[in-house]
Scaffold this motif. Sequence first.
Motif, PDB file in Angstrom:
ATOM      1  N   GLU A 112      49.996  30.765  41.718  1.00  0.00           N
ATOM      2  CA  GLU A 112      48.802  31.204  41.253  1.00  0.00           C
ATOM      3  C   GLU A 112      48.256  31.420  42.592  1.00  0.00           C
TER       4      GLU A 112
ATOM      5  N   THR B 287      44.446  30.268  43.854  1.00  0.00           N
ATOM      6  CA  THR B 287      43.626  29.404  43.750  1.00  0.00           C
ATOM      7  C   THR B 287      43.159  28.666  45.005  1.00  0.00           C
ATOM      8  N   ASN B 288      42.087  28.769  45.244  1.00  0.00           N
ATOM      9  CA  ASN B 288      41.449  27.985  46.614  1.00  0.00           C
ATOM     10  C   ASN B 288      42.475  28.112  47.846  1.00  0.00           C
TER      11      ASN B 288
ATOM     12  N   ARG C 130      44.933  39.444  36.659  1.00  0.00           N
ATOM     13  CA  ARG C 130      43.798  38.539  36.924  1.00  0.00           C
ATOM     14  C   ARG C 130      43.790  37.803  38.496  1.00  0.00           C
ATOM     15  N   ASP C 131      45.028  37.870  38.822  1.00  0.00           N
ATOM     16  CA  ASP C 131      45.429  37.456  40.201  1.00  0.00           C
ATOM     17  C   ASP C 131      44.838  38.440  41.114  1.00  0.00           C
TER      18      ASP C 131
ATOM     19  N   ARG D 238      41.150  38.124  41.611  1.00  0.00           N
ATOM     20  CA  ARG D 238      41.081  36.960  42.363  1.00  0.00           C
ATOM     21  C   ARG D 238      41.189  37.168  44.064  1.00  0.00           C
TER      22      ARG D 238
ATOM     23  N   GLU E  94      38.528  39.577  45.129  1.00  0.00           N
ATOM     24  CA  GLU E  94      37.168  38.833  45.308  1.00  0.00           C
ATOM     25  C   GLU E  94      37.386  37.899  46.545  1.00  0.00           C
ATOM     26  N   SER E  95      38.420  37.182  46.795  1.00  0.00           N
ATOM     27  CA  SER E  95      38.435  36.415  48.062  1.00  0.00           C
ATOM     28  C   SER E  95      38.291  37.255  49.364  1.00  0.00           C
TER      29      SER E  95
END
Length: 361
Positions: free
Chosen positions: A267, A269-270, A285-286, A289, A292-293
């Motif tokens: 995934e 995340t962070n 969804r990824d 993300r 956006e990152s």
Amino acid sequence: MKVKNKNILYFCIPVPTSFCINFKRPLFYMNIISIQNNIGLPKYKQIILSIEKAIEDEKLVKGDRLPSVNKVCLAFSLSRDTVLLGYEELKKRGIIYAIPGKGYYVKSVEITIKQKIFLLFDELNIFKEDIYNSFLNNIGKNVQVDIYFHHFNNVVFQKLINDSVGNYTKYILMPTNLKDIVDSIKTLPVGDVIILDQTNADLKSYPAIYQNHQKDIFEGLEKGKERLAKYQKLILIFPGFREPIGMKMGFEDFCAAHNFESEIIAEFTNRKINAGDLYIIPNDRDLVRVIESARDQNLKLGTDFGIISYNETPLKKVVASGITTISTHFEAMGKILAEMVLKGKKEQIENKSSLIMRNSL
């Protein structure tokens, strides 16, 4: 329950479909079924046509009991298999239904329905919607399609299969990567099953229209190899729950064949995006993300880092000035599926895939 009215006795027998069976109408099987020899039409089909004609002429109405299998056998010197073949075909089309130990009854007078199709998808998304709409547009009239979803749940898949046995002329199944479901599929008539989207060695005896994910991702990356050369690292985001394992295998094959530094993560995340990273992203969804990152890090897509998304949607043409995709042709899959049903094809057909190049690469 019994109700007496003017010397007519009605019986209403509770069944799952809540039909009321009317025994007041005398049925004479010789007037309903007509069988002729040497006319070039199988006798089970003559039974079907006879019952359709009786319904059309209102000699049979909803709730009427059909002549018993034994009576038809004796009247026309037919085998039980022949009579059952005709009755079961009508049952699959939803025209008649059976009550064990009692016989067959008229369920619907809609005799124009020639095919009744059980369509089992994994989930509803825009890709499945494209397949479904294309299938409906190409399957023609006089076909009823009932759609179900198993949501990647073995128990739901098996229950839907068990509940549908014998009620449809065709079963189109999307087994995805579910385990231990082959025995359930084997309860269905082998000639009536088509596998869709993903298949495997256990299902090789069934006709299929499928994606070769391992080959598709390898060949897609191969076609974009010149643009990939500017990136230092290829990163596949692969949760592994719903995604076909072939995606991971094709990615690994490509990176090994061309000595790309690579990484597979479950995934996003962070995580910090590094300049020179290229992300291959199956899940939308990824995709959001990552974009956006990158925006938060002031990185420019297609220059500082790259993205290849999996599966084409109209939105990817315009998001972030265009997202490169590796995608099968979902509308073509629906069209080929309709042809398989209508023409009775028994092939295993690999659906085509392509790399759609845009500014994200």
